[in-house]
Design a protein around this motif. Structure first.
Motif, PDB file in Angstrom:
ATOM      1  N   GLY A 500       0.696  -1.294   0.012  1.00  0.00           N
ATOM      2  CA  GLY A 500      -0.161   0.033   0.071  1.00  0.00           C
ATOM      3  C   GLY A 500       0.864   1.301  -0.023  1.00  0.00           C
ATOM      4  N   GLN A 501       0.334   2.314  -0.497  1.00  0.00           N
ATOM      5  CA  GLN A 501       0.998   3.726  -0.322  1.00  0.00           C
ATOM      6  C   GLN A 501      -0.185   4.820  -0.237  1.00  0.00           C
ATOM      7  N   GLU A 520       4.028  11.279  -1.815  1.00  0.00           N
ATOM      8  CA  GLU A 520       3.812   9.826  -1.676  1.00  0.00           C
ATOM      9  C   GLU A 520       4.423   9.139  -0.489  1.00  0.00           C
ATOM     10  N   ALA A 521       3.707   8.355   0.221  1.00  0.00           N
ATOM     11  CA  ALA A 521       4.195   7.754   1.530  1.00  0.00           C
ATOM     12  C   ALA A 521       4.093   6.316   1.266  1.00  0.00           C
ATOM     13  N   ARG A 522       5.205   5.737   1.540  1.00  0.00           N
ATOM     14  CA  ARG A 522       5.336   4.131   1.586  1.00  0.00           C
ATOM     15  C   ARG A 522       5.984   3.672   3.034  1.00  0.00           C
ATOM     16  N   ARG A 523       5.614   2.525   3.263  1.00  0.00           N
ATOM     17  CA  ARG A 523       6.267   2.123   4.587  1.00  0.00           C
ATOM     18  C   ARG A 523       7.777   1.627   4.183  1.00  0.00           C
ATOM     19  N   PRO A 524       8.728   1.685   5.196  1.00  0.00           N
ATOM     20  CA  PRO A 524       9.946   1.097   4.742  1.00  0.00           C
ATOM     21  C   PRO A 524      10.018  -0.254   4.369  1.00  0.00           C
ATOM     22  N   ALA A 526       9.281  -0.967   1.026  1.00  0.00           N
ATOM     23  CA  ALA A 526       8.511  -1.085  -0.114  1.00  0.00           C
ATOM     24  C   ALA A 526       9.269  -1.798  -1.220  1.00  0.00           C
ATOM     25  N   ASP A 527       8.874  -2.736  -1.931  1.00  0.00           N
ATOM     26  CA  ASP A 527       9.883  -3.299  -3.027  1.00  0.00           C
ATOM     27  C   ASP A 527       9.203  -3.110  -4.427  1.00  0.00           C
ATOM     28  N   LEU A 528       8.050  -2.889  -4.386  1.00  0.00           N
ATOM     29  CA  LEU A 528       7.267  -3.062  -5.880  1.00  0.00           C
ATOM     30  C   LEU A 528       7.293  -1.378  -6.395  1.00  0.00           C
ATOM     31  N   SER A 529       7.150  -0.499  -5.475  1.00  0.00           N
ATOM     32  CA  SER A 529       7.137   1.190  -6.021  1.00  0.00           C
ATOM     33  C   SER A 529       8.421   1.700  -4.846  1.00  0.00           C
ATOM     34  N   ARG A 530       9.353   2.098  -5.581  1.00  0.00           N
ATOM     35  CA  ARG A 530      10.641   2.753  -4.861  1.00  0.00           C
ATOM     36  C   ARG A 530      10.953   3.790  -5.229  1.00  0.00           C
ATOM     37  N   VAL A 531      11.795   4.530  -4.653  1.00  0.00           N
ATOM     38  CA  VAL A 531      12.566   5.774  -5.026  1.00  0.00           C
ATOM     39  C   VAL A 531      14.045   5.289  -5.204  1.00  0.00           C
ATOM     40  N   LEU A 590       6.963  15.777 -10.651  1.00  0.00           N
ATOM     41  CA  LEU A 590       7.807  16.389  -9.527  1.00  0.00           C
ATOM     42  C   LEU A 590       7.371  15.688  -8.285  1.00  0.00           C
ATOM     43  N   GLY A 591       8.271  14.750  -7.766  1.00  0.00           N
ATOM     44  CA  GLY A 591       8.172  14.035  -6.755  1.00  0.00           C
ATOM     45  C   GLY A 591       8.261  14.601  -5.468  1.00  0.00           C
ATOM     46  N   ALA A 592       7.584  14.095  -4.488  1.00  0.00           N
ATOM     47  CA  ALA A 592       7.902  14.539  -3.132  1.00  0.00           C
ATOM     48  C   ALA A 592       7.475  13.454  -2.167  1.00  0.00           C
ATOM     49  N   TYR A 593       8.128  13.049  -1.212  1.00  0.00           N
ATOM     50  CA  TYR A 593       8.075  11.636  -0.420  1.00  0.00           C
ATOM     51  C   TYR A 593       8.216  11.779   1.014  1.00  0.00           C
ATOM     52  N   MET A 594       7.629  11.037   1.580  1.00  0.00           N
ATOM     53  CA  MET A 594       7.842  10.758   3.178  1.00  0.00           C
ATOM     54  C   MET A 594       7.567   9.791   3.638  1.00  0.00           C
ATOM     55  N   ASP A 595       8.031   9.431   4.844  1.00  0.00           N
ATOM     56  CA  ASP A 595       7.429   8.166   5.749  1.00  0.00           C
ATOM     57  C   ASP A 595       5.985   7.859   5.749  1.00  0.00           C
ATOM     58  N   PHE A 596       5.568   6.773   5.772  1.00  0.00           N
ATOM     59  CA  PHE A 596       4.146   6.267   5.881  1.00  0.00           C
ATOM     60  C   PHE A 596       3.451   6.600   7.169  1.00  0.00           C
ATOM     61  N   GLU A 597       4.383   6.330   8.195  1.00  0.00           N
ATOM     62  CA  GLU A 597       3.881   6.436   9.655  1.00  0.00           C
ATOM     63  C   GLU A 597       3.811   8.001   9.941  1.00  0.00           C
TER      64      GLU A 597
END
Length: 787
Positions: A500-501, A520-524, A526-531, A590-597
């Motif tokens: 999930g994301q 976009e936020a993903r859990r540590p 994550a293998d299918l969608s990565r930065v 234009l990507g911006a990412y952060m931790d899911f929790e």
């Protein structure tokens, strides 16, 4: 016809091969200029006319749920001419005889059935009846791709209920010139479409009675767009506003505008190369003609022709060559720009094409062609006009040479006589050798600069599809669902893995700069969608802070450690101060990412997801699609595996066409430079080469002297061509970069090798054609020629 006019035509007929080589190079520059201007003008004029006739909105905004009563305040914003509310939702469709799940964007029509803004243009049938409860119109490309006609029907998941809808007509809209689905990288008319339905039907289906979740505004010409957007955001904020934006950020307009800007950049970068080469070639040819016609020039002056008439005569010869090149370029450019403009009109879903190459494009390209030829001939023509008759009729003084350290070095190397002749010729005419080298290096540069696109696209595909996004499919949920539902997603038929994301619309501010972005936020892990960073390494989400794409960080002038004000859009609309934890290279968006929790903590909510990334067993895809069609929470599906194949096929076709065009251009440049250089060398050294034959040198040795100089210059041109090609490629990459995508500068050794091989082969063939004239030389006649 005067004597000089007859001489002009005879000279042009005698030099037809050299003139044709120059004219073809010049025609390339004119054709590229005409094509770029023609396509640029056609796209811009067609787009502007389409926007005006169908009243394309100036400002757009979305929200969760806005009461109709707020319309009065919105319409009272200074500068707002019209405001049209609507309901917009993404839905899942089940089309007849189609196994795959199809996503569509449903848009409500006003109650009277006639939109004030973004007016759909009917192609077939009619718009839905305002009182109908199961009628829709669909966008024409989607209908064509899926074989839908007025009267056909299909199933749609509306608000969690599956209903049968009837197609009343097909339309086009200025809002969807470039129709791309949520999360998609390119249009796919088979799996994503647009539905227009009556307002009452949309209100009932999506529980929006007395409310709307999207609005479009038309502004007065003098309105201040930023002020209107700020005021609209303030009004929508209590209702979960997702951020208002102007045309520049509207997806369809952004793609069309980026293409227009790329055409403009091409028109500014490539044609000057051809005009510069033309000036050099004309200078070579006219200079040699004047050197051979000294006695004729003296005779003409002696019988009364003025300096001005002599100068004009040789300028007219250059102008005649330029005229042939300009006419060829006009013809090819007009045809090519019309053909490509039609393809663009189909690709961008325009209902019509306004094609009209402005007269100034012909004038500008023609003037530039004449100027380049005139500049090339000016020095030699002025020198011819300045010669007194007595000096002109006398043989020219032989060049004064002296032994230098280079001559002593060559003697010490004990090279063969033919090699010494080649090297001495290059050293005795350094300016001509340098200009010939420059001309050949530009041919190399064109190939290097064009070839980088293929390597750049390969890198984009590899980064976007094989390193960053490795999932087979993406499920989209609207609204977000609890993360606890992810195990149910993993249990869907054919799903091997599910991650999930969460996506969060936000405004990022750094000082006076701000930018709308989707975080976009993903859990540590994550293998299918990565930065992925520029070196291909996986980057984990920072626990506290934001990870920004390089282009977004540049626009905000933010560096790691800087503090950004992050305003979350929708929901509570809170603002948080977050540090920039890092910057990564990203080619799409234009990507911006952060931790899911961290994101869920800041929003003070239980973990939720807005999308699920899936790894799927292809054998069970039909069962998966059948299940998804009946899933009420699902608002969209993106099949990345299909998109990946389509993207690669499209790139492969475009690369083949583009490579063929640029190889042809580089060959023309090489032939123009190498052929003219070899012809001039033959005319200058005919007596010398004939002497070698009489002294016993073989045809091969004499040919080596003639062809060797051209090939040495071609070899010397390679490093310079590589450097110039890299600079041109960098300029093209910068001109092609926008908020939507960035073109990386990828220069592979194979690209340099291909460019060099093409130019060296073309140089060899060109000099070989001139070498055949050696066999036709009458040695006795040549030896009688006065030096």
């Amino acid at each position: 016809m005067e004597a000089l006019d007859r001489k002009l035509l005879r000279d042009f007929r005698r030099l037809w091969a050299q003139a044709a080589a120059i004219a073809l190079v010049l025609a390339c520059g004119v054709a590229i200029l005409m094509t770029s201007f023609g396509m640029y003008g056609a796209l811009e004029e067609t787009r502007d006319a389409y926007y005006e006739r169908n009243r394309f909105a100036d400002v757009f905004a979305g929200a969760n749920r806005v009461p109709d009563s707020l319309l009065t305040d919105i319409r009272a914003i200074p500068g707002v001419r019209e405001a049209e509310p609507r309901v917009v939702e993404h839905v899942i469709l089940d089309l007849p005889a189609r196994v795959e799940t199809v996503t569509a964007r449903a848009i409500s029509l006003p109650e009277d059935g006639a939109p004030l803004l973004n007016r759909p243009l009917l192609r077939t049938g009619r718009l839905p009846d305002p009182a109908a409860t199961a009628e829709v119109a669909v966008n024409a490309p989607f209908a064509q791709a899926n074989g839908l006609r007025p009267g056909d029907s299909f199933l749609a998941n509306l608000g969690g209920q599956q209903r049968r809808l009837s197609v009343t007509g097909t339309v086009l809209s200025p809002e969807f010139i470039y129709t791309i689905g949520p999360g998609a990288l390119m249009p796919d008319n088979e799996t994503f479409g647009i539905l227009w339905m009556p307002a009452r039907m949309a209100d009932a289906a999506f529980d929006m009675d007395g409310a709307f979740n999207d609005i479009a505004l038309k502004l007065d010409p003098a309105a201040q767009h930023p002020a209107v957007i700020d005021r609209l955001d303030a009004l929508l904020e209590p209702y979960g506003g997702l951020g208002a934006y102007g045309r520049d950020r509207q997806t369809s307009h952004s793609f069309v505008d980026a293409e227009i800007e790329q055409l403009r950049a091409t028109a500014l970068i490539l044609p000057p190369i051809f005009f510069g080469i033309t000036a050099f070639l004309v200078s070579m040819v006219i200079g040699r003609i004047i050197a051979l016609e000294r006695s004729e020039i003296g005779l003409l002056k002696a019988i009364g022709y003025s300096d001005w008439e002599i100068c004009l005569h040789y300028l007219m010869l250059a102008a005649l060559i330029a005229l042939v090149g300009a006419v060829l370029g006009w013809g090819v450019g007009t045809w090519l720009s019309r053909a490509l403009a039609r393809l663009y009109a189909q690709f961008f879903d325009f209902p019509y094409l306004i094609y009209r190459v402005a007269w100034d494009a012909y004038v500008i390209s023609g003037v530039l062609a004449l100027l380049s030829a005139a500049l090339g001939a000016a020095r030699s023509a002025l020198r011819a006009a300045a010669m007194p008759p007595a000096v002109a009729m006398a043989p020219p003084a032989p060049p004064r040479f002296k032994r230098t350290w280079l001559d002593r070095l060559l003697a010490a190397m004990r090279l063969s006589q033919p090699v010494m002749m080649i090297l001495r010729s290059l050293m005795r005419w350094p300016l001509r050798s340098a200009l010939t080298t420059l001309g050949l290096s530009l041919a190399v540069a064109v190939l290097v600069a064009s070839g980088f696109f293929s390597d750049a696209l390969d890198k984009i595909v590899n980064s976007a599809f094989y390193q960053s996004n490795r999932q087979d499919a993406i499920l989209l949920f609207q609204p977000d669902i609890p993360e606890t539902a992810l195990p149910q997603v993993a249990n869907l038929p054919g799903v091997l893995r599910a991650e999930g994301q969460q996506g969060q619309a936000a405004i990022l501010r750094h000082g006076h700069l701000e930018k709308d972005a989707a975080i976009e936020a993903r859990r540590p892990g994550a293998d299918l969608s990565r930065v992925i960073d520029g070196a291909g390494r996986v980057v984990d989400m920072p626990r506290d802070g934001l990870l920004l794409s390089e282009r977004l960080a540049m626009q905000l002038e933010a560096a790691p450690g800087d503090i950004l004000q992050v305003e979350f859009l929708g929901g509570r609309g809170e603002t948080h101060a977050l540090p920039v934890a890092g910057v990564v290279t990203q080619y799409i968006g234009l990507g911006a990412y952060m931790d899911f929790e961290t994101l869920n903590r800041l929003k003070r909510q239980a973990p939720r997801i807005s999308a699920a990334n899936l790894l799927v067993d292809d054998a069970l895809l039909p069962e998966l699609h059948a299940t998804l069609k009946e899933t009420p929470e699902l608002s969209g599906l993106i099949m990345l595996s299909d998109m990946r194949r389509s993207f690669e096929e499209t790139i492969r076709e475009n690369v083949v066409v583009m490579t063929t065009v640029y190889i042809s251009i580089a060959v023309l440049i090489t032939v123009g430079v190498a052929y003219n250089g070899a012809r001039i060398q033959l005319s200058e050294r005919a007596r010398e080469l004939a002497s070698l034959r009489i002294l016993g040198f073989t045809r091969g040795e004499v040919s080596f002297v003639l062809m060797g100089e051209t090939m040495v210059l071609a070899i010397l041109a390679q490093p310079l061509g590589w450097g110039l090609g890299a600079l041109i490629a960098q300029a093209l990459a910068s001109g092609s970069t926008s908020d939507l995508y960035a073109v990386p500068l990828v220069l592979e050794p194979a690209g340099f090798a291909r460019a060099s091989l093409v130019v060296l082969a073309a140089s060899f063939v060109s000099s070989l054609v001139v070498r055949r004239r050696l066999d036709k030389l009458n040695l006795v006649e040549v030896m009688k020629t006065r030096e």
